[in-house]
Motif scaffolding. Sequence first.
Motif, PDB file in Angstrom:
ATOM      1  N   ILE A  22       0.840  -1.198   0.000  1.00 25.27           N
ATOM      2  CA  ILE A  22       0.000   0.000   0.000  1.00 25.27           C
ATOM      3  C   ILE A  22       0.878   1.253   0.000  1.00 25.27           C
ATOM      4  CG2 ILE A  22      -1.672   1.328   1.345  1.00 25.27           C
ATOM      5  CD1 ILE A  22      -2.782  -1.389   2.310  1.00 25.27           C
ATOM      6  N   LEU A  23       1.899   1.271   0.844  1.00 23.30           N
ATOM      7  CA  LEU A  23       2.804   2.416   0.910  1.00 23.30           C
ATOM      8  C   LEU A  23       3.524   2.621  -0.417  1.00 23.30           C
ATOM      9  CD1 LEU A  23       3.943   4.630   2.693  1.00 23.30           C
ATOM     10  CD2 LEU A  23       5.692   3.030   3.462  1.00 23.30           C
ATOM     11  N   GLU A  24       3.952   1.544  -1.036  1.00 19.71           N
ATOM     12  CA  GLU A  24       4.626   1.646  -2.323  1.00 19.71           C
ATOM     13  C   GLU A  24       3.700   2.253  -3.375  1.00 19.71           C
ATOM     14  OE1 GLU A  24       6.741  -1.208  -5.665  1.00 19.71           O
ATOM     15  OE2 GLU A  24       6.403  -1.986  -3.649  1.00 19.71           O
ATOM     16  N   ARG A  25       2.453   1.831  -3.396  1.00 16.79           N
ATOM     17  CA  ARG A  25       1.488   2.369  -4.353  1.00 16.79           C
ATOM     18  C   ARG A  25       1.218   3.851  -4.098  1.00 16.79           C
ATOM     19  NH1 ARG A  25      -2.917  -2.479  -4.205  1.00 16.79           N
ATOM     20  NH2 ARG A  25      -1.577  -4.059  -5.124  1.00 16.79           N
ATOM     21  N   VAL A  26       1.054   4.203  -2.833  1.00 12.83           N
ATOM     22  CA  VAL A  26       0.778   5.606  -2.491  1.00 12.83           C
ATOM     23  C   VAL A  26       1.951   6.485  -2.894  1.00 12.83           C
ATOM     24  CG1 VAL A  26       0.517   7.210  -0.559  1.00 12.83           C
ATOM     25  CG2 VAL A  26      -0.890   5.162  -0.668  1.00 12.83           C
ATOM     26  N   LEU A  27       3.168   6.078  -2.575  1.00 18.36           N
ATOM     27  CA  LEU A  27       4.338   6.890  -2.902  1.00 18.36           C
ATOM     28  C   LEU A  27       4.571   6.949  -4.403  1.00 18.36           C
ATOM     29  CD1 LEU A  27       6.810   5.889  -0.062  1.00 18.36           C
ATOM     30  CD2 LEU A  27       5.437   7.960  -0.248  1.00 18.36           C
ATOM     31  N   ASP A  28       4.246   5.874  -5.109  1.00 17.88           N
ATOM     32  CA  ASP A  28       4.448   5.847  -6.556  1.00 17.88           C
ATOM     33  C   ASP A  28       3.462   6.750  -7.279  1.00 17.88           C
ATOM     34  OD1 ASP A  28       5.616   4.894  -9.003  1.00 17.88           O
ATOM     35  OD2 ASP A  28       3.800   3.685  -9.270  1.00 17.88           O
ATOM     36  N   LYS A  29       2.219   6.724  -6.872  1.00 18.88           N
ATOM     37  CA  LYS A  29       1.180   7.511  -7.535  1.00 18.88           C
ATOM     38  C   LYS A  29       0.998   8.886  -6.909  1.00 18.88           C
ATOM     39  CE  LYS A  29       0.033   4.139 -10.225  1.00 18.88           C
ATOM     40  NZ  LYS A  29       0.420   4.147 -11.607  1.00 18.88           N
ATOM     41  N   GLY A  30       1.129   8.970  -5.595  1.00 17.46           N
ATOM     42  CA  GLY A  30       0.906  10.221  -4.888  1.00 17.46           C
ATOM     43  C   GLY A  30      -0.540  10.355  -4.448  1.00 17.46           C
ATOM     44  N   LEU A  51      -5.971  23.915   3.866  1.00 19.03           N
ATOM     45  CA  LEU A  51      -5.098  22.782   4.143  1.00 19.03           C
ATOM     46  C   LEU A  51      -4.802  22.044   2.849  1.00 19.03           C
ATOM     47  CD1 LEU A  51      -7.003  21.429   7.244  1.00 19.03           C
ATOM     48  CD2 LEU A  51      -4.959  22.823   7.254  1.00 19.03           C
ATOM     49  N   ARG A  52      -3.533  21.784   2.574  1.00 16.45           N
ATOM     50  CA  ARG A  52      -3.124  21.024   1.407  1.00 16.45           C
ATOM     51  C   ARG A  52      -2.049  20.044   1.852  1.00 16.45           C
ATOM     52  NH1 ARG A  52      -6.992  23.521   0.504  1.00 16.45           N
ATOM     53  NH2 ARG A  52      -7.367  25.007  -1.138  1.00 16.45           N
ATOM     54  N   LEU A  53      -2.243  18.786   1.552  1.00 16.93           N
ATOM     55  CA  LEU A  53      -1.289  17.747   1.933  1.00 16.93           C
ATOM     56  C   LEU A  53      -1.029  16.872   0.728  1.00 16.93           C
ATOM     57  CD1 LEU A  53       0.298  16.116   4.085  1.00 16.93           C
ATOM     58  CD2 LEU A  53      -1.798  14.838   4.473  1.00 16.93           C
ATOM     59  N   ILE A  54       0.237  16.706   0.386  1.00 14.11           N
ATOM     60  CA  ILE A  54       0.627  15.826  -0.715  1.00 14.11           C
ATOM     61  C   ILE A  54       1.554  14.774  -0.136  1.00 14.11           C
ATOM     62  CG2 ILE A  54       1.859  15.658  -2.895  1.00 14.11           C
ATOM     63  CD1 ILE A  54       1.044  18.534  -3.442  1.00 14.11           C
ATOM     64  N   VAL A  55       1.220  13.515  -0.356  1.00 15.59           N
ATOM     65  CA  VAL A  55       2.065  12.400   0.068  1.00 15.59           C
ATOM     66  C   VAL A  55       2.537  11.719  -1.203  1.00 15.59           C
ATOM     67  CG1 VAL A  55       2.181  10.247   1.345  1.00 15.59           C
ATOM     68  CG2 VAL A  55       0.738  12.099   2.185  1.00 15.59           C
ATOM     69  N   ALA A  56       3.845  11.757  -1.452  1.00 14.09           N
ATOM     70  CA  ALA A  56       4.405  11.158  -2.661  1.00 14.09           C
ATOM     71  C   ALA A  56       5.889  10.914  -2.435  1.00 14.09           C
ATOM     72  CB  ALA A  56       4.205  12.076  -3.854  1.00 14.09           C
ATOM     73  N   SER A  57       6.476  10.098  -3.287  1.00 14.47           N
ATOM     74  CA  SER A  57       7.919   9.874  -3.224  1.00 14.47           C
ATOM     75  C   SER A  57       8.631  11.126  -3.737  1.00 14.47           C
ATOM     76  CB  SER A  57       8.309   8.667  -4.068  1.00 14.47           C
ATOM     77  OG  SER A  57       8.093   8.944  -5.439  1.00 14.47           O
ATOM     78  N   VAL A  58       9.919  11.240  -3.465  1.00 10.18           N
ATOM     79  CA  VAL A  58      10.695  12.387  -3.926  1.00 10.18           C
ATOM     80  C   VAL A  58      10.690  12.438  -5.450  1.00 10.18           C
ATOM     81  CG1 VAL A  58      13.023  13.359  -3.996  1.00 10.18           C
ATOM     82  CG2 VAL A  58      12.126  12.465  -1.861  1.00 10.18           C
ATOM     83  N   ASP A  59      10.862  11.296  -6.091  1.00  8.66           N
ATOM     84  CA  ASP A  59      10.866  11.262  -7.550  1.00  8.66           C
ATOM     85  C   ASP A  59       9.537  11.728  -8.128  1.00  8.66           C
ATOM     86  OD1 ASP A  59      13.445  10.302  -7.544  1.00  8.66           O
ATOM     87  OD2 ASP A  59      12.825   8.198  -7.595  1.00  8.66           O
ATOM     88  N   LYS A  60       8.442  11.277  -7.558  1.00  4.31           N
ATOM     89  CA  LYS A  60       7.118  11.673  -8.036  1.00  4.31           C
ATOM     90  C   LYS A  60       6.892  13.164  -7.791  1.00  4.31           C
ATOM     91  CE  LYS A  60       3.152  10.704  -9.848  1.00  4.31           C
ATOM     92  NZ  LYS A  60       3.073  10.293 -11.229  1.00  4.31           N
ATOM     93  N   ALA A  61       7.332  13.665  -6.636  1.00  4.39           N
ATOM     94  CA  ALA A  61       7.184  15.088  -6.335  1.00  4.39           C
ATOM     95  C   ALA A  61       7.973  15.929  -7.340  1.00  4.39           C
ATOM     96  CB  ALA A  61       7.641  15.377  -4.914  1.00  4.39           C
ATOM     97  N   LYS A  62       9.201  15.524  -7.650  1.00  4.15           N
ATOM     98  CA  LYS A  62       9.996  16.260  -8.635  1.00  4.15           C
ATOM     99  C   LYS A  62       9.332  16.212 -10.001  1.00  4.15           C
ATOM    100  CE  LYS A  62      14.588  16.052  -6.624  1.00  4.15           C
ATOM    101  NZ  LYS A  62      15.970  15.601  -6.819  1.00  4.15           N
TER     102      LYS A  62
END
Length: 113
Positions: A22-30, A51-62
């Motif tokens: 689940i964590l891998e999917r969330v970080l991959d997609k955001g 309020l704005r919250l974005i949860v993503a991997s560094v690569d996805k954020a970039k």
Amino acid sequence: MTTPGRFPEPYGQGSGANLADILERVLDKGVVIAGDIRINLLDIELLTIKLRLIVASVDKAKEMGIDWWETDPALSSRARKNELARENAELRERLARLEELELESGRARKEAP
């Protein structure tokens, strides 16, 4: 004779996804979570909180164009060095201006009778 119905398996057991998947999917997609809180009194807006919250991997954020941590001196050593270099250049410029003003005031005192 009736047979008891099958109860659902508890979350996390059986063929369900585990936390790592689940964590891998969330970080991959955001994931984006957004919300606004508004406090009004007699149709007069007193307070608005966005309020704005974005949860993503560094690569996805970039990939999305988000890289604020690279320029934050509290989080990046490169940004900290750039901040120190900028501050150093600014201080040198101020010092040069002060020395120039001191020289001009010294000349003015010598010329005054």
